[in-house]
Design a protein around this motif. Structure first.
Motif, PDB file in Angstrom:
ATOM      1  N   THR A  15       1.045  -1.167  -0.211  1.00  0.00           N
ATOM      2  CA  THR A  15       0.047   0.152   0.349  1.00  0.00           C
ATOM      3  C   THR A  15       1.239   1.474   0.224  1.00  0.00           C
ATOM      4  OG1 THR A  15      -2.170  -1.307   0.925  1.00  0.00           O
ATOM      5  CG2 THR A  15      -1.484   1.523   1.679  1.00  0.00           C
ATOM      6  N   ILE A  16       1.785   1.310   0.661  1.00  0.00           N
ATOM      7  CA  ILE A  16       2.797   2.605   1.128  1.00  0.00           C
ATOM      8  C   ILE A  16       3.358   2.437  -0.427  1.00  0.00           C
ATOM      9  CG2 ILE A  16       5.275   3.429   1.695  1.00  0.00           C
ATOM     10  CD1 ILE A  16       3.913   1.581   4.583  1.00  0.00           C
ATOM     11  N   SER A  17       3.894   1.299  -0.986  1.00  0.00           N
ATOM     12  CA  SER A  17       4.665   1.495  -2.317  1.00  0.00           C
ATOM     13  C   SER A  17       3.845   2.914  -3.315  1.00  0.00           C
ATOM     14  CB  SER A  17       5.009   0.466  -2.712  1.00  0.00           C
ATOM     15  OG  SER A  17       3.860  -0.759  -3.060  1.00  0.00           O
ATOM     16  N   LYS A  18       2.116   2.753  -3.226  1.00  0.00           N
ATOM     17  CA  LYS A  18       1.402   2.686  -3.637  1.00  0.00           C
ATOM     18  C   LYS A  18       0.639   4.455  -3.803  1.00  0.00           C
ATOM     19  CE  LYS A  18       0.679  -1.119  -5.918  1.00  0.00           C
ATOM     20  NZ  LYS A  18       0.954  -1.780  -7.465  1.00  0.00           N
ATOM     21  N   LEU A  19       1.508   4.526  -2.677  1.00  0.00           N
ATOM     22  CA  LEU A  19       1.253   6.590  -2.531  1.00  0.00           C
ATOM     23  C   LEU A  19       2.803   7.650  -2.554  1.00  0.00           C
ATOM     24  CD1 LEU A  19      -0.768   5.497   1.078  1.00  0.00           C
ATOM     25  CD2 LEU A  19      -1.401   5.663  -1.062  1.00  0.00           C
ATOM     26  N   THR A  20       4.002   6.468  -2.121  1.00  0.00           N
ATOM     27  CA  THR A  20       4.806   7.136  -2.354  1.00  0.00           C
ATOM     28  C   THR A  20       5.797   6.512  -3.666  1.00  0.00           C
ATOM     29  OG1 THR A  20       6.561   8.808  -1.445  1.00  0.00           O
ATOM     30  CG2 THR A  20       6.119   6.608  -0.422  1.00  0.00           C
ATOM     31  N   LYS A  21       6.610   7.438  -3.885  1.00  0.00           N
ATOM     32  CA  LYS A  21       8.180   6.589  -4.412  1.00  0.00           C
ATOM     33  C   LYS A  21       9.353   6.600  -3.254  1.00  0.00           C
ATOM     34  CE  LYS A  21       7.355   8.098  -9.464  1.00  0.00           C
ATOM     35  NZ  LYS A  21       7.733   8.730 -11.009  1.00  0.00           N
ATOM     36  N   VAL A  22       9.149   7.309  -2.786  1.00  0.00           N
ATOM     37  CA  VAL A  22      10.688   7.268  -1.802  1.00  0.00           C
ATOM     38  C   VAL A  22       9.493   7.806  -0.629  1.00  0.00           C
ATOM     39  CG1 VAL A  22      12.601   8.470  -1.148  1.00  0.00           C
ATOM     40  CG2 VAL A  22      12.313   7.760  -3.198  1.00  0.00           C
ATOM     41  N   CYS A  23      10.673   7.077   0.376  1.00  0.00           N
ATOM     42  CA  CYS A  23       9.921   7.784   2.211  1.00  0.00           C
ATOM     43  C   CYS A  23      10.968   6.859   3.352  1.00  0.00           C
ATOM     44  CB  CYS A  23       8.751   6.918   2.276  1.00  0.00           C
ATOM     45  SG  CYS A  23       9.020   5.211   2.805  1.00  0.00           S
ATOM     46  N   VAL A  24      11.235   7.474   4.443  1.00  0.00           N
ATOM     47  CA  VAL A  24      11.396   7.140   5.247  1.00  0.00           C
ATOM     48  C   VAL A  24      11.290   6.353   6.403  1.00  0.00           C
ATOM     49  CG1 VAL A  24      13.110   7.895   7.576  1.00  0.00           C
ATOM     50  CG2 VAL A  24      12.902   9.215   5.178  1.00  0.00           C
ATOM     51  N   PHE A  34       6.664   4.493   8.550  1.00  0.00           N
ATOM     52  CA  PHE A  34       7.392   4.373   7.480  1.00  0.00           C
ATOM     53  C   PHE A  34       6.681   6.181   7.693  1.00  0.00           C
ATOM     54  CE2 PHE A  34       7.048  -0.197   7.052  1.00  0.00           C
ATOM     55  CZ  PHE A  34       8.046  -0.251   5.966  1.00  0.00           C
ATOM     56  N   VAL A  35       7.540   6.808   7.090  1.00  0.00           N
ATOM     57  CA  VAL A  35       7.043   8.624   7.477  1.00  0.00           C
ATOM     58  C   VAL A  35       7.475   9.372   5.879  1.00  0.00           C
ATOM     59  CG1 VAL A  35       7.778  10.223   8.559  1.00  0.00           C
ATOM     60  CG2 VAL A  35       8.209   7.536   9.814  1.00  0.00           C
ATOM     61  N   LEU A  36       6.489   9.885   5.140  1.00  0.00           N
ATOM     62  CA  LEU A  36       6.532  10.582   4.571  1.00  0.00           C
ATOM     63  C   LEU A  36       6.273  12.502   5.126  1.00  0.00           C
ATOM     64  CD1 LEU A  36       6.735  11.503   1.504  1.00  0.00           C
ATOM     65  CD2 LEU A  36       4.448  11.086   1.163  1.00  0.00           C
ATOM     66  N   SER A  37       7.142  13.081   4.770  1.00  0.00           N
ATOM     67  CA  SER A  37       6.994  14.080   5.716  1.00  0.00           C
ATOM     68  C   SER A  37       6.896  15.271   4.672  1.00  0.00           C
ATOM     69  CB  SER A  37       8.406  14.427   6.601  1.00  0.00           C
ATOM     70  OG  SER A  37       9.462  14.359   6.365  1.00  0.00           O
ATOM     71  N   GLY A  38       6.176  15.351   3.953  1.00  0.00           N
ATOM     72  CA  GLY A  38       4.822  16.780   3.077  1.00  0.00           C
ATOM     73  C   GLY A  38       4.823  17.294   3.784  1.00  0.00           C
ATOM     74  N   LYS A  39       5.415  18.787   3.631  1.00  0.00           N
ATOM     75  CA  LYS A  39       5.057  19.940   4.619  1.00  0.00           C
ATOM     76  C   LYS A  39       3.396  19.970   4.633  1.00  0.00           C
ATOM     77  CE  LYS A  39       8.670  20.442   6.875  1.00  0.00           C
ATOM     78  NZ  LYS A  39       9.148  19.319   6.406  1.00  0.00           N
ATOM     79  N   ASN A  42       2.311  23.739   2.683  1.00  0.00           N
ATOM     80  CA  ASN A  42       2.874  23.494   1.132  1.00  0.00           C
ATOM     81  C   ASN A  42       2.352  22.863   0.690  1.00  0.00           C
ATOM     82  OD1 ASN A  42       4.033  25.674   3.270  1.00  0.00           O
ATOM     83  ND2 ASN A  42       5.766  24.570   3.225  1.00  0.00           N
ATOM     84  N   GLY A  43       1.001  22.311   1.132  1.00  0.00           N
ATOM     85  CA  GLY A  43       0.813  21.379  -0.491  1.00  0.00           C
ATOM     86  C   GLY A  43       1.167  20.053  -0.094  1.00  0.00           C
ATOM     87  N   GLY A  44       1.576  19.566   0.421  1.00  0.00           N
ATOM     88  CA  GLY A  44       3.148  18.338   0.039  1.00  0.00           C
ATOM     89  C   GLY A  44       1.763  17.281   0.894  1.00  0.00           C
ATOM     90  N   ILE A  45       2.707  16.009   0.337  1.00  0.00           N
ATOM     91  CA  ILE A  45       1.366  14.897   1.406  1.00  0.00           C
ATOM     92  C   ILE A  45       2.035  14.405   2.405  1.00  0.00           C
ATOM     93  CG2 ILE A  45       0.694  12.322   0.972  1.00  0.00           C
ATOM     94  CD1 ILE A  45      -1.492  14.247  -0.161  1.00  0.00           C
ATOM     95  N   GLY A  46       1.614  14.274   3.385  1.00  0.00           N
ATOM     96  CA  GLY A  46       1.846  13.487   4.729  1.00  0.00           C
ATOM     97  C   GLY A  46       1.767  12.038   4.529  1.00  0.00           C
ATOM     98  N   MET A  47       2.527  11.218   5.292  1.00  0.00           N
ATOM     99  CA  MET A  47       2.470   9.792   6.153  1.00  0.00           C
ATOM    100  C   MET A  47       2.488   9.201   7.006  1.00  0.00           C
ATOM    101  SD  MET A  47       3.038   6.082   3.561  1.00  0.00           S
ATOM    102  CE  MET A  47       4.902   7.042   3.685  1.00  0.00           C
ATOM    103  N   TRP A  48       2.246   8.684   7.548  1.00  0.00           N
ATOM    104  CA  TRP A  48       2.323   7.739   8.885  1.00  0.00           C
ATOM    105  C   TRP A  48       2.035   6.468   9.679  1.00  0.00           C
ATOM    106  CZ3 TRP A  48       6.822   9.133  12.261  1.00  0.00           C
ATOM    107  CH2 TRP A  48       6.852   8.556  14.031  1.00  0.00           C
ATOM    108  N   CYS A  49       3.224   5.859   8.907  1.00  0.00           N
ATOM    109  CA  CYS A  49       2.902   3.910   8.831  1.00  0.00           C
ATOM    110  C   CYS A  49       3.344   3.612   9.887  1.00  0.00           C
ATOM    111  CB  CYS A  49       2.932   3.030   8.147  1.00  0.00           C
ATOM    112  SG  CYS A  49       2.305   1.548   8.151  1.00  0.00           S
ATOM    113  N   VAL A  76      14.257   5.041   1.613  1.00  0.00           N
ATOM    114  CA  VAL A  76      14.088   3.367   0.847  1.00  0.00           C
ATOM    115  C   VAL A  76      13.080   3.665  -0.320  1.00  0.00           C
ATOM    116  CG1 VAL A  76      14.059   2.012   3.035  1.00  0.00           C
ATOM    117  CG2 VAL A  76      12.181   2.440   2.624  1.00  0.00           C
ATOM    118  N   THR A  77      13.080   2.540  -1.125  1.00  0.00           N
ATOM    119  CA  THR A  77      12.564   3.042  -2.240  1.00  0.00           C
ATOM    120  C   THR A  77      11.163   1.760  -1.574  1.00  0.00           C
ATOM    121  OG1 THR A  77      13.366   3.580  -3.978  1.00  0.00           O
ATOM    122  CG2 THR A  77      11.840   2.419  -4.785  1.00  0.00           C
TER     123      THR A  77
END
Length: 278
Positions: A15-24, A34-39, A42-49, A76-77
């Motif tokens: 599921t995460i692989s469908k949401l973002t190409k790269v995350c931490v 699994f973290v995507l710290s989009g602002k 400022n219009g960025g997507i954020g994710m926290w799993c 990671v990708t």
């Protein structure tokens, strides 16, 4: 780290692989994140799993940079990680190690079943980048937004079908909900206006006292709608990526600011933040 056979874990990584190409990927003694710290502001997507390591691994050993900062952060990708885990789903045993080869890697070694008495070991090296400690503060758990309404989502497959059709009519969609378990998905253009209504969804218990200061959620009529206009592609991406059948799926809306989606399944949680657009 010796991986247990966890289809749920693999499904969430997919599921995460469908949401973002790269995350931490953040590793701590007790959890994996699994973290995507989009602002989002400022219009960025954020994710926290968040996953409990006890539900992912039979054996788990990790050592951070120090006793005070006992964690590891890797860029990671997710697609590469998902692909590697899928190929070892039928393995008798799987080990995951952080190794240094031509570059830092998560090395996944799987013992696969064979017809003979000899075992067959398959190894995947998933390249990663080490995140320097000075950036770790960007990957801490996001605070729960002080939302105006919280509602359970309708079945995700139904919602996806609605959004897929609406995408052909507009690039933007209005999500609105109220405190009596109703949600509307709306598109409005110069040529067409379409609304899909959902009712009797229910409101999570925390929706009764959502505002820490006793503010917005208590001063609003229960039937009044709270809304946010979002990029329909970002919502569609979230719905397309679902490989899990969550036990609970919820939506929090900060009026005209952000849509906060939450999936819960056993001890795994996935939060996804979509910023509102004017």
């Amino acid at each position: 780290m010796k991986l247990s056979s966890s289809t749920i874990t693999i499904n969430f990584v997919t599921t995460i692989s469908k949401l973002t190409k790269v995350c931490v990927l953040r590793l701590t003694p007790d959890n994996l994140f699994f973290v995507l710290s989009g602002k989002v502001a400022n219009g960025g997507i954020g994710m926290w799993c968040e996953l409990s390591q006890a539900n992912v691994f039979d054996e788990y050993q990790m050592e951070g940079v120090s006793s005070e900062d006992n964690e590891i952060c890797l860029e990671v990708t997710p697609e590469n990680l998902s692909r590697a885990l899928k190929t070892v789903q039928s393995a008798k045993a799987v080990k995951v190690k952080l190794t240094k080869k031509h570059c830092p890697c998560l090395t996944i070694a799987a013992e696969l079943p064979t017809m003979s008495s000899t075992s067959r070991v398959v190894t995947h090296d998933v390249p990663v980048d080490i995140v320097p400690r000075r950036l770790w503060h960007e990957f801490k758990e996001p605070s729960m937004p002080d939302f105006h309404v919280s509602v359970y989502l309708p079945p995700l497959k139904t919602m996806k079908n609605v959004v897929d059709r609406m995408k052909n009519l507009s690039n933007f969609l209005v999500m609105e909900a109220n405190l009596i378990g109703e949600m509307n998905l709306k598109i409005e253009t110069d040529l067409v206006s379409v609304t899909t209504h959902f009712k009797d969804l229910g409101n999570p218990p925390w929706g009764d006292d959502a505002s820490q200061d006793g503010g917005p959620s208590h001063s609003r009529e229960p039937e009044a709608m709270v809304q946010a206009r979002v990029d329909i592609r970002k919502l569609q991406q979230f719905l397309m990526g679902q490989q899990v059948n969550p036990s609970k799926a919820m939506c929090n809306i900060v009026h005209e600011r952000v849509v906060h989606l939450i999936l819960l399944h056993e001890d795994v949680s996935l939060q996804y933040f979509i910023p509102a657009v004017a």
